[in-house]
Write a protein that holds these residues in place. Sequence first.
Motif, short mmCIF file in Angstrom:
data_model
loop_
_atom_site.label_atom_id
_atom_site.label_comp_id
_atom_site.label_asym_id
_atom_site.label_seq_id
_atom_site.Cartn_x
_atom_site.Cartn_y
_atom_site.Cartn_z
N ALA A 28 46.23 49.42 38.90
CA ALA A 28 45.44 47.97 39.54
C ALA A 28 43.70 48.35 39.32
O ALA A 28 43.47 47.23 38.41
CB ALA A 28 46.06 47.18 40.36
N THR A 31 42.47 48.51 35.68
CA THR A 31 42.77 47.45 35.49
C THR A 31 41.13 46.43 35.64
O THR A 31 40.60 46.17 34.67
CB THR A 31 43.72 46.55 36.06
OG1 THR A 31 44.95 47.22 34.86
CG2 THR A 31 43.51 45.04 34.43
N ARG A 32 41.33 46.51 37.41
CA ARG A 32 39.84 46.26 37.64
C ARG A 32 38.23 46.33 37.34
O ARG A 32 38.25 45.25 37.16
CB ARG A 32 40.18 45.40 39.34
CG ARG A 32 38.98 44.52 39.84
CD ARG A 32 38.93 45.16 41.81
NE ARG A 32 37.73 44.60 41.63
CZ ARG A 32 37.60 44.46 43.22
NH1 ARG A 32 38.61 43.62 43.98
NH2 ARG A 32 36.42 44.60 43.41
N GLN A 351 47.67 42.79 45.71
CA GLN A 351 46.57 41.31 46.12
C GLN A 351 45.52 41.64 46.15
O GLN A 351 44.30 40.98 45.95
CB GLN A 351 47.53 40.28 46.77
CG GLN A 351 48.94 40.11 46.99
CD GLN A 351 49.31 39.39 47.94
OE1 GLN A 351 48.18 38.26 48.50
NE2 GLN A 351 50.31 39.03 47.99
N GLU A 354 42.99 42.65 43.27
CA GLU A 354 43.06 41.52 42.47
C GLU A 354 42.06 40.13 43.15
O GLU A 354 41.89 39.37 42.19
CB GLU A 354 44.22 41.03 41.68
CG GLU A 354 45.35 42.05 41.30
CD GLU A 354 46.88 41.58 41.47
OE1 GLU A 354 47.41 39.94 41.89
OE2 GLU A 354 47.58 42.53 40.79
#
Length: 358
Positions: A28, A31-32, A351, A354
């Motif tokens: 994650a 990706t961010r 969360q 993201e």
Amino acid sequence: MRNYRLAAIPGDGIGNEVIEAGLEVLKAVATRDGAFSLEIENFDWGTDHYIEHGAMMPDEGLEKLRPFDAIYFGSAGDPRVSDHISLWGLRLAICQSFDQYANVRPSRLLPGINGPLRDAAPEDLDWVIVRENTEGEYSGAGGRVHRGHIAEVGMDVSVFTRTGVERIQRFALELARSRPRKLLTLVTKSNAQRHGMVMWDEIFEEVKADYPEVETDKMLVDAMTTRMVLDPRSIDTVVATNLHADVLSDLAAALSGSMGIAPTGNINPKGKYPSMFEPIHGSAFDIMGKGIANPLGAFWSASMLLEHLGETAAAAVLMHTLERYAAAGQSMPRDLGGEATTREVTDTILQLIEGRNI
Ligand code: NAD
Ligand code: MN
């Protein structure tokens, strides 16, 4: 796009639970960030492998790991096999063979977490313990004589080499110099152990002269435990032997809230071999398989891994996420006084990464 190859070795017990969560978080963060990608290969080495094949990892295990950019490790240890077999067969085999001589163990009291030190604030506990990670008390030298007889002898010989001592002390002096306090404490036990420990003290006097910017002091290991509890603010960076730093860093973890939070990096500073990152806790037999292990130590270790790869922005995003999570105080795992499962903690962290509110 930069691409890194990671070897994941979840190992045994809760190692599996927290590394699975940690890999989700690492992906994650990548990706961010958008500037790099992670190619992850999973190695199912550990006690199951030992029971099936008689070894914690295959013969060619180290060769397989060698080309990776970094290793992400869970824990070695399972009630079915003696601890010295599982530890020496995997974690110590990797640390020693890959000359990961600097074991870096940060401890911080994150905002919102209530450690056992009454009234301590985050700025009172921000330490890095540097552990010598290839020799000393864990050299493996020694033996058993007259096994099973009344005259039985068991010996563990501590091996301290000038090269080994000097390089870890220089590493710690450099690390201390890079931190705002520029303060390093040398921990030994040179009153009682009058050979290797005295050599540690003497070498320190020599090498510290090359780092005039660093303020230094010295403590005996027993006195250091009380200083950690009674005067945490007086400590910044610490350097100690393999055994002493192992013990002190468990204490540091507990003082910063829980064993479940603390991260570590086993660093090969020259980069000849991959470095390895892991939570400092073990397989936690009492809670394994229940899905309640605290994954924060694995996440913090993932941040250290990213920092080591040079992905400082992504490492900082992850660390800030952990701070925001702790400060919010919601969905805390059981060892930090909450009710959340590993899955729930991981989802909350995902969360936040993201960019959503919790
Ligand atoms: P441990 O760290 O596994 O557990 C100590 C205590 O802390 C237990 O009560 C456990 O429930 C708790 N704890 C640890 N991690 C936690 C987490 N993430 N969330 C919530 N609670 C957590 O130490 P141990 O019991 O001394 O050792 C168990 C096994 O692990 C042994 O086989 C030992 O050799 C092995 N071990 C391996 C490593 C390693 O591979 N790096 C390190 C330490 C211990
Ligand atoms: Mn330990």
